[in-house]
Structure formats: C-alpha cells, structure tokens
Motif scaffolding. Structure first.
Motif, PDB file in Angstrom:
ATOM      1  N   LEU A 128       1.366  -0.794   0.164  1.00 35.01           N
ATOM      2  CA  LEU A 128      -0.261  -0.029   0.353  1.00 35.01           C
ATOM      3  C   LEU A 128       0.790   1.162  -0.038  1.00 35.01           C
ATOM      4  O   LEU A 128       0.802   2.236  -0.331  1.00 35.01           O
ATOM      5  N   ALA A 129       1.999   1.512   0.775  1.00 26.46           N
ATOM      6  CA  ALA A 129       2.746   2.539   0.884  1.00 26.46           C
ATOM      7  C   ALA A 129       3.576   2.768  -0.746  1.00 26.46           C
ATOM      8  O   ALA A 129       2.980   3.682  -0.846  1.00 26.46           O
ATOM      9  N   THR A 130       3.588   1.454  -1.022  1.00 26.33           N
ATOM     10  CA  THR A 130       4.463   1.817  -2.233  1.00 26.33           C
ATOM     11  C   THR A 130       3.723   2.145  -3.223  1.00 26.33           C
ATOM     12  O   THR A 130       4.084   3.358  -4.532  1.00 26.33           O
ATOM     13  N   ALA A 131       2.326   1.855  -3.209  1.00 29.11           N
ATOM     14  CA  ALA A 131       1.145   2.702  -4.502  1.00 29.11           C
ATOM     15  C   ALA A 131       0.977   4.107  -3.899  1.00 29.11           C
ATOM     16  O   ALA A 131       1.016   4.628  -5.237  1.00 29.11           O
ATOM     17  N   LEU A 132       1.014   4.190  -2.996  1.00 33.11           N
ATOM     18  CA  LEU A 132       0.994   5.583  -2.485  1.00 33.11           C
ATOM     19  C   LEU A 132       1.931   6.568  -2.987  1.00 33.11           C
ATOM     20  O   LEU A 132       1.895   7.848  -3.633  1.00 33.11           O
ATOM     21  N   LEU A 133       2.916   6.530  -2.949  1.00 31.15           N
ATOM     22  CA  LEU A 133       4.084   6.592  -3.055  1.00 31.15           C
ATOM     23  C   LEU A 133       4.013   7.683  -4.595  1.00 31.15           C
ATOM     24  O   LEU A 133       4.372   8.298  -5.374  1.00 31.15           O
ATOM     25  N   ASP A 158      -9.474   1.983  16.023  1.00 30.17           N
ATOM     26  CA  ASP A 158      -8.286   3.206  16.602  1.00 30.17           C
ATOM     27  C   ASP A 158      -8.107   3.874  15.800  1.00 30.17           C
ATOM     28  O   ASP A 158      -6.630   4.566  15.652  1.00 30.17           O
ATOM     29  N   GLU A 159      -9.026   5.253  15.585  1.00 28.09           N
ATOM     30  CA  GLU A 159      -8.269   6.264  14.801  1.00 28.09           C
ATOM     31  C   GLU A 159      -7.424   7.111  15.556  1.00 28.09           C
ATOM     32  O   GLU A 159      -5.675   7.591  14.749  1.00 28.09           O
ATOM     33  N   ALA A 160      -7.557   7.478  16.578  1.00 29.48           N
ATOM     34  CA  ALA A 160      -6.302   8.261  17.333  1.00 29.48           C
ATOM     35  C   ALA A 160      -4.687   7.341  17.128  1.00 29.48           C
ATOM     36  O   ALA A 160      -3.623   8.021  16.905  1.00 29.48           O
ATOM     37  N   GLU A 161      -5.182   6.286  17.635  1.00 29.30           N
ATOM     38  CA  GLU A 161      -3.635   5.280  17.434  1.00 29.30           C
ATOM     39  C   GLU A 161      -2.698   5.038  16.481  1.00 29.30           C
ATOM     40  O   GLU A 161      -2.344   4.367  15.884  1.00 29.30           O
ATOM     41  N   GLY A 162      -3.889   5.025  15.037  1.00 31.29           N
ATOM     42  CA  GLY A 162      -4.096   4.606  13.461  1.00 31.29           C
ATOM     43  C   GLY A 162      -3.589   2.917  13.983  1.00 31.29           C
ATOM     44  O   GLY A 162      -3.329   2.748  12.717  1.00 31.29           O
ATOM     45  N   ALA A 179       2.070   3.174  12.139  1.00 30.31           N
ATOM     46  CA  ALA A 179       3.405   3.285  12.781  1.00 30.31           C
ATOM     47  C   ALA A 179       3.629   2.621  11.505  1.00 30.31           C
ATOM     48  O   ALA A 179       4.763   3.657  11.005  1.00 30.31           O
ATOM     49  N   LEU A 180       3.318   1.281  10.368  1.00 33.30           N
ATOM     50  CA  LEU A 180       3.947   0.729   9.605  1.00 33.30           C
ATOM     51  C   LEU A 180       3.822   1.709   8.080  1.00 33.30           C
ATOM     52  O   LEU A 180       4.773   1.672   7.692  1.00 33.30           O
ATOM     53  N   LEU A 181       2.889   2.194   8.115  1.00 28.85           N
ATOM     54  CA  LEU A 181       3.292   3.597   6.681  1.00 28.85           C
ATOM     55  C   LEU A 181       3.667   4.432   7.386  1.00 28.85           C
ATOM     56  O   LEU A 181       4.795   4.386   6.063  1.00 28.85           O
ATOM     57  N   ARG A 182       3.925   5.260   8.243  1.00 26.67           N
ATOM     58  CA  ARG A 182       4.701   6.215   8.867  1.00 26.67           C
ATOM     59  C   ARG A 182       6.143   5.012   8.667  1.00 26.67           C
ATOM     60  O   ARG A 182       6.965   5.978   8.113  1.00 26.67           O
ATOM     61  N   GLU A 183       6.419   4.802   8.538  1.00 27.19           N
ATOM     62  CA  GLU A 183       8.115   3.665   9.305  1.00 27.19           C
ATOM     63  C   GLU A 183       8.116   3.962   7.712  1.00 27.19           C
ATOM     64  O   GLU A 183       9.441   3.950   7.047  1.00 27.19           O
ATOM     65  N   LYS A 184       7.099   3.083   6.427  1.00 22.62           N
ATOM     66  CA  LYS A 184       7.462   4.169   4.567  1.00 22.62           C
ATOM     67  C   LYS A 184       7.822   4.054   4.604  1.00 22.62           C
ATOM     68  O   LYS A 184       8.498   4.504   3.259  1.00 22.62           O
ATOM     69  N   LEU A 195      -1.701  11.588   8.230  1.00 25.87           N
ATOM     70  CA  LEU A 195      -1.763  10.274   7.372  1.00 25.87           C
ATOM     71  C   LEU A 195      -3.390  10.442   8.634  1.00 25.87           C
ATOM     72  O   LEU A 195      -3.100   9.850  10.502  1.00 25.87           O
ATOM     73  N   PHE A 196      -4.636   9.707   8.299  1.00 28.33           N
ATOM     74  CA  PHE A 196      -5.778   9.108   8.987  1.00 28.33           C
ATOM     75  C   PHE A 196      -6.519   7.588   8.918  1.00 28.33           C
ATOM     76  O   PHE A 196      -5.790   7.847   7.435  1.00 28.33           O
ATOM     77  N   VAL A 197      -6.501   7.104   9.428  1.00 28.73           N
ATOM     78  CA  VAL A 197      -7.599   5.744   9.626  1.00 28.73           C
ATOM     79  C   VAL A 197      -8.412   5.186  10.001  1.00 28.73           C
ATOM     80  O   VAL A 197      -8.680   5.589  10.965  1.00 28.73           O
TER      81      VAL A 197
END
Length: 407
Positions: A128-133, A158-162, A179-184, A195-197
């Motif tokens: 997913l991160a690759t597709a967004l980038l 839990d949106e507040a924590e993603g 957190a996994l997306l932020r890492e990528k 970023l919102f989940v």
C-alpha cells in the motif's frame, strides 16, 4: 507570550480558516462580505484569512461576471480544484485501491495494487505504501501539494492511534497500520503528510458527507456490502465511532438464531446472511467463488443463484429496517461491491424494508446507491483527511491534546 496562549490563538485561527473553507465547500461563489456574515467574523479578519488561504492553495478568486449593475461587484471565491490534493486508499482482501482527489472530491488519478490474498499485514501495508508513493510521483511537486492521506480498513479501528484491532476477512488483528505506513514513508515526499486511518464504511460515509453534501442527509447511514458488511453513521455532521472504534459493525448484528456461522465466530450474523458467501453457500462447490461468478449465473438465469441472491437481499432489508428503527436516518446510502448485482439484490431489500414500514404505518427511509461506485471507500478515505483537517476542534490531534490537559 505563554506557550498555552500561543497555542490557543493558533487553534482559534485554524478554526476560523477552516470555517471559511467548509462554508465555501457547501456554498461556492461567496464573496468576502458574504463569508463575514455567514461565519460571524469581521470583514478585515476574513480578508486577511482569505489572502492566506488563496496563497496556500485552498481558495481561488474568479472573474466577476458582468451584470450591468453600477458599482464595484464583489469577487466570488471558490475552493481551488488544482493545487492541494488528498490521497485515499482502500485495503481489501487481495488488493489496495488508491486515489488522488481534489479538495472537492474530483478524482485526479487512481490505481489498484495487488498484494494477493493471504499476505501478511506487514507485507500488504508495504505494498500500500508503495502504491501511495507511486501515485504521489504522478504530480509535479512544484504545482501540487498533498495535504492529507486517508486509509479505509475492513475492521474495527482506533483512529487516534492508527491501530486496526480486528479485521476477520483479512485475518488481521492488533495491527499498527499508521505506524507501519509512517515507517515506509520515512524520508519520502509523504513523510510529514497528516495520516488518518478509519473503518471502510465510516470513510465511505464521510465521502457522502464531504463530497456529496445535502441538508437532507443527516443523520446518514452508509451500509457497505463487500465480503463483510459494515455501516458508517453520521449524526450532526459527526462520525460516530464508538468507545473502541467498533461502532457501525452491523455485519455482526445477529439476525437469525442458530444461523450460519460468521467469520467473527458468531452464528446468524448479518454478514453470514447477506454477503457474497451467503449467496453461494447453497450452491455445491461454490463457496470460494466471488461476485463475478454470482453475476455470471444471474445473467444466465440460474434459478438457484437467483433465489440465493433474493434471499440475501431480503435479509439486507431486515438489516436496513433495524438500522432505520435504531437511528431514524434521513438517508441510507448502500454501497460496496455487492451493489453491482443490481436489482436482483437490491429490489428484495427495498421491498422488505417497505413492507416493515407499511406494517408500522410509517414512510420508509430514503435509500440510494452510492454515487462513487467501486471507488467509494478510497474516495471516502480522502474525504476522511479533509474531514479531519477542516474540523480542528474534532481532529484526533485536538482530542489528544484535550485528553492530556484533562490528565
């Protein structure tokens, strides 16, 4: 000046700025004087805020149309449809659908990234991160700025924590998606983008609120029917998420005692009676097939398949009746892949709902199909970003700050 006072002034400024943006989203073409009256600010304050918003790409001024009247005509203001962009994504069982939209919901680019069924959460999120980038690279950074990213997930969030608590149809539990997306995204053009989940039905509901507004659609229920069944609930322009993020998990409302087992472990859930698996259960050897097979059988006049789809539609009508009784909505929007089955599925639902309403001597609620089709969740995820960014008082960051102060 104390930090607290500085922060309060900035929050007040953000609230006023976004009040102008939201007003122009709903009523484009207003002048500065119109805005001052509408939001209760002085003309000089509105002019200063508008100047900043135009410079940043939120708003644009357009030429005044000549009317023949004497005197200086006010300059109309509109949401700028080009410079600021939102990214939205839907995570499904075997793929991720991603879109880039304008601030008003026009899709500027879209893509589908396949990760295959059964992939781990970490591998799927990396895809997913690759597709967004990749989608981001389609736009010239000097001309366009990504201001928010939203992600819709099929489960309790839990949106507040993603944080994704549980997604039975993905087989994921306790996944720190944010957190996994932020890492990528670290070290990339998306590293610092908000970023919102959120749950997929919730974001689809926000897509209707943000990008398809109407004063006659509040309260609004969005019922999403894919492999799972969920609902997004909006009351007073506020998204109802619940204490743990599980509000709207209507697929796990029990409709039949002793009914078929659901993916969640219960028996007789709405999902087990309405979703594609329910439409295939009575056909030998068909439970692994998907909607394409159901559609093909319907087109061929397959009697067993037609009966199974009709029964699933009738149970959808039961679910809609229960939701109407619980929330008294102004409008119910139905979306998701199953809606593509058309009248064979939807007409039994509407007939069942109308029958219950007639028995209670009530008018049935307004029901319509989502206007965003297969992109409803991805577009809704982009709408989630706009929803949070333009409502500073109910943004997750603001809520966290209030919680810290209370502690």
């Amino acid at each position: 000046m104390p930090v607290e006072a500085t922060g309060s002034q900035q929050l007040l400024k953000d609230i006023n700025r976004m009040a102008l943006v939201r007003h122009l989203c709903a009523k484009p073409g207003q002048s500065r004087a119109d805005l001052a009256t509408a939001v209760g600010l002085t003309k000089s304050t509105v002019s200063a805020l508008v100047r900043d918003l135009v410079a940043e790409g939120w708003l644009e001024e357009r030429e005044v149309v000549a009317t023949g009247d004497l005197g200086r005509r006010p300059t109309p203001l509109f949401i700028d449809p080009a410079r600021l962009l939102l990214l939205g994504a839907e995570v499904d069982i075997d793929s991720a659908r991603v879109v880039a939209t304008s601030l008003t919901g026009e899709v500027k680019a879209h893509a589908v990234a396949s990760h295959g069924p059964g992939k781990s959460a970490k591998a799927s999120i990396a895809s997913l991160a690759t597709a967004l980038l990749k989608l981001r690279r389609q736009f010239d950074a000097t001309q366009h700025r990504i201001i928010g990213i939203g992600v819709g997930l099929p489960g309790g969030v839990d949106e507040a924590e993603g944080f994704l608590h549980f997604a039975p149809n993905l087989g994921w539990s306790e996944v720190p998606v944010g957190a996994l997306l932020r890492e990528k995204f670290a070290g990339t053009a998306l590293a610092d983008v908000p970023l919102f989940v959120q749950n997929e039905a919730d974001v689809a509901a926000l897509g209707e609120l943000e990008f398809n507004p109407s004063p006659l659609t509040d309260p609004l229920l969005y019922v999403s029917i894919n492999q799972g069944v969920g609902a997004g609930v909006i009351v007073g322009c506020r998204l109802l998420t619940g204490h743990r993020g599980f509000a709207g998990e209507v697929g796990h409302i029990v409709l039949q005692l002793g009914g078929p087992q659901c993916s969640c472990g219960r028996s007789g859930c709405a999902e087990a009676l309405i979703g594609p698996r329910a439409m295939l259960r009575s056909l030998p050897g068909s439970e692994t097939e998907g909607l394409n097979e159901i559609r093909a059988r319907l087109a061929a006049g397959h009697a067993g398949q037609t009966a199974a789809v009709r029964q699933a539609g009738e149970y959808l009508g039961v679910l809609l009746n229960n939701l109407a009784a619980a929330y008294d909505p102004a409008c119910i929007v139905v979306g998701g892949a199953a809606v593509e089955l058309g009248d064979a599925f939807l007409q039994p639902a509407l007939q069942t709902l109308a029958g219950y309403a007639a028995a209670a001597r009530l008018a049935p609620p307004t029901v319509r199909v989502s206007s965003f089709g297969s992109d409803a969740v991805a577009i809704g995820a982009a709408a989630l970003a706009r929803y949070r960014l333009t409502r500073p008082l109910i943004s997750t960051a603001a809520m966290d700050a209030v919680a810290r102060e209370a502690a």
